[in-house]
Design a protein around this motif. Sequence first.
Motif, short mmCIF file in Angstrom:
data_model
loop_
_atom_site.label_atom_id
_atom_site.label_comp_id
_atom_site.label_asym_id
_atom_site.label_seq_id
_atom_site.Cartn_x
_atom_site.Cartn_y
_atom_site.Cartn_z
N UNK A 71 0.83 -1.21 0.00
CA UNK A 71 0.00 0.00 0.00
C UNK A 71 0.86 1.26 0.00
N UNK A 72 1.85 1.32 0.91
CA UNK A 72 2.67 2.53 1.03
C UNK A 72 3.53 2.76 -0.21
N UNK A 73 4.10 1.70 -0.77
CA UNK A 73 4.91 1.87 -1.98
C UNK A 73 4.03 2.31 -3.15
N UNK A 74 2.79 1.85 -3.17
CA UNK A 74 1.86 2.32 -4.20
C UNK A 74 1.59 3.80 -4.07
N UNK A 75 1.44 4.27 -2.83
CA UNK A 75 1.23 5.71 -2.60
C UNK A 75 2.46 6.52 -3.00
N UNK A 76 3.64 6.02 -2.63
CA UNK A 76 4.87 6.73 -2.97
C UNK A 76 5.03 6.81 -4.49
N UNK A 77 4.73 5.72 -5.17
CA UNK A 77 4.82 5.71 -6.63
C UNK A 77 3.92 6.77 -7.24
N UNK A 78 2.69 6.83 -6.77
CA UNK A 78 1.76 7.84 -7.30
C UNK A 78 2.23 9.24 -6.96
N UNK A 79 2.74 9.44 -5.75
CA UNK A 79 3.22 10.76 -5.34
C UNK A 79 4.39 11.22 -6.20
N UNK A 80 5.34 10.32 -6.49
CA UNK A 80 6.48 10.68 -7.32
C UNK A 80 6.06 11.01 -8.75
N UNK A 81 5.14 10.23 -9.28
CA UNK A 81 4.63 10.53 -10.62
C UNK A 81 3.89 11.86 -10.64
N UNK A 82 3.16 12.13 -9.57
CA UNK A 82 2.41 13.38 -9.50
C UNK A 82 3.37 14.57 -9.41
N UNK A 83 4.45 14.43 -8.62
CA UNK A 83 5.44 15.50 -8.54
C UNK A 83 6.07 15.75 -9.91
N UNK A 84 6.45 14.68 -10.59
CA UNK A 84 7.04 14.83 -11.93
C UNK A 84 6.06 15.52 -12.86
N UNK A 85 4.78 15.15 -12.74
CA UNK A 85 3.75 15.76 -13.59
C UNK A 85 3.58 17.24 -13.27
N UNK A 86 3.67 17.59 -11.97
CA UNK A 86 3.49 18.99 -11.56
C UNK A 86 4.68 19.85 -11.96
N UNK A 87 5.91 19.28 -11.89
CA UNK A 87 7.10 20.10 -12.09
C UNK A 87 7.53 20.15 -13.56
N UNK A 88 7.08 19.20 -14.38
CA UNK A 88 7.52 19.16 -15.78
C UNK A 88 7.13 20.42 -16.56
N UNK A 89 5.91 20.96 -16.43
CA UNK A 89 5.59 22.20 -17.16
C UNK A 89 6.52 23.36 -16.78
N UNK A 90 6.90 23.45 -15.49
CA UNK A 90 7.82 24.51 -15.06
C UNK A 90 9.20 24.28 -15.68
N UNK A 91 9.64 23.03 -15.70
CA UNK A 91 10.93 22.70 -16.30
C UNK A 91 10.93 23.06 -17.79
N UNK A 92 9.85 22.72 -18.47
CA UNK A 92 9.75 23.02 -19.91
C UNK A 92 9.74 24.52 -20.15
N UNK A 93 9.01 25.24 -19.31
CA UNK A 93 8.93 26.70 -19.45
C UNK A 93 10.31 27.33 -19.26
N UNK A 94 11.07 26.85 -18.26
CA UNK A 94 12.41 27.37 -18.04
C UNK A 94 13.32 27.07 -19.23
N UNK A 95 13.27 25.85 -19.73
CA UNK A 95 14.15 25.48 -20.84
C UNK A 95 13.87 26.34 -22.08
N UNK A 96 12.62 26.64 -22.35
CA UNK A 96 12.29 27.48 -23.50
C UNK A 96 12.78 28.92 -23.31
N UNK A 97 12.64 29.40 -22.07
CA UNK A 97 13.11 30.76 -21.77
C UNK A 97 14.63 30.83 -21.91
N UNK A 98 15.33 29.82 -21.39
CA UNK A 98 16.79 29.80 -21.50
C UNK A 98 17.24 29.68 -22.95
N UNK A 99 16.50 28.91 -23.73
CA UNK A 99 16.84 28.79 -25.15
C UNK A 99 16.69 30.13 -25.86
#
Length: 605
Positions: A71-99
């Motif tokens: 159960x707990x590893x399932x929650x951690x897996x979802x939390x990590x995927x959710x963090x990656x999903x939340x932070x990816x748009x910011x990462x992409x926005x930064x990369x485009x600005x730097x480019x």
Amino acid sequence: MDVEALKALKPHEFEEAALGYRSSSDMASQAKDALEQRIISQMQKALQGETVDAAIGQLRELTKDFHYIQVECGLISTALNAFASDVRPAKTKLERALSDADGHRFTVGADGSVAYPAAGQNPGGLPPGPGSASGTLSDQARAIQRQAGAFDPNPNYAIAQDIANRIAEALKEATEADQKWAPELRRLKADDDLTVSDGDWADAQKDMEGVRTDAQGYLSHIKGPPKDGDGEDNAAWWKGLSDQERSDYVAMYPASAGALNGLPATVRDEANRMVLAEKHGEYTTRLQAIPPEPSPKMKLMGAYGMIYTDEWTSWNKKYGDDRKHLQNVLKGMDAIQSRFDSTGNNGLPEAYLLGFDPEANSHDGRVILATGNPDTAAHTAVYVPGTGTHLENIAKDLGRGEALWGATQQFAQGKPVSTITWFDYDAPRSAKPMEKGDLFPEAMFDSRAAGGGPILRDFLDGNRAAHQAAGEGPGHTTVIGHSFGSTLVGDAAKSVHWPQGSLAADDVIAVGSPGMQARRAADLGIQHGHMWAESAGGNDVAVREGGRYLAGLGDDWVIPTDPEFGANIMKSDAADHGAYWDDNSESLRNQAAVIAGRYNKVTYD
């Protein structure tokens, strides 16, 4: 978070870690199942003694550990995927600005400021000098910046300011994601011991609620189950999800997944066991928080004799009902766990918890538990209990499901059998006047059967859909209604409308029936020759005749054991209303023969 930190952050690494935790969750699940369904069950079959019992006790504790890890590893897996999903748009926005900054030969500082070179026209002199722009998130400040850019002689200023603002947005979004998920992931750290306590499970429930709330953005990509969908709709929806989406849905919405008709029995069982463990932890924690009952409870009051003390009266008013409810619910949960622990005893197969909710049906609870996998069974029986059924006394009805499974083995010719105890309605609490304070017993009225009938119909449809989705065809299904449960089966059959056809069952058995809200079996859409009935002695006579004449649960006072109803009347040696499932009884053998489709083995009255 600054520019360098966000540049270095790689969302795919968090997704890879999530995949690792998901694999750990799956391995823990497999280990748990291996212990429960193979190792412990084989030990119970082959070995006896105190040493074996002690070893099995330790293995069951290990099973709890693996379940918690799952159960707990399932929650951690979802939390990590959710963090990656939340932070990816910011990462992409930064990369485009730097480019863009690199394309203009601008320099970006760690704080997000953008330095730009001299450029522009200055007749007779040097071009406008270089400068630096700092990002802002304020709409008012940005408006002022745009006005300044229109008058600044260096054209690089406006470009650099736009880039700096985009970098500021990216850093803000990344910081928010980090601040949201860092504490959430820290909370998912388990205690440093080998004991999984009720407190741990109560915390796991809170963990799930926290991750589910914070992961809404990530989870929104999972298409939810069809609204008001039937079993076939739900089965098709589940088939259309990816493995990751299925794992995330069960981890985040176990109560929903466990209640969906048409989903595989293994999935519903996994989800409902999660709910059971977390609810057991929650209810135990709540019970332990109630102050001890005051002592002494009574005191002598002169000529009035013994009366309750003021202290106890105050305590009972505040805590008495809640404590009793918690104790009763925990008793029912322990009965379910006891059935899990019985796997292997006398050849008993694994159990599948297909439905569980301690507060459903006006707080009576919901328990749907299968002995044997119904998705792969050649023969399935669904037993519907009657008046007085509650979660607290579910052990009796689970035992009847086990008895039906055991008795059917002699007729099944080696084919797999599943017997399901189905309790998912608000059962009447009283069958006689003044019982439990009811002047008119609740079982006199059809309303509770009418309310539960469509729920049973939908479950049977889902059972058939899951069976077919497993590639096993429709299978052979028998529905057994005991007492008021048979009235509910009648209402379930009456709730089937065109073009659905008839109830998703091949045979129907009414035992101790007070009436099925029909004069003939044919009125319920039951195929000729496939309606069966049994009666018993003792108080069973009062139940049947009371249903006929007082409650009117049979049309024109006709009940299933009457010849005109059109049922096959089977012999029964049951001494009273609750004895139909006694070991080695003729009443039990006849039900088992019908379950296995061995009609030639039935003895008729």
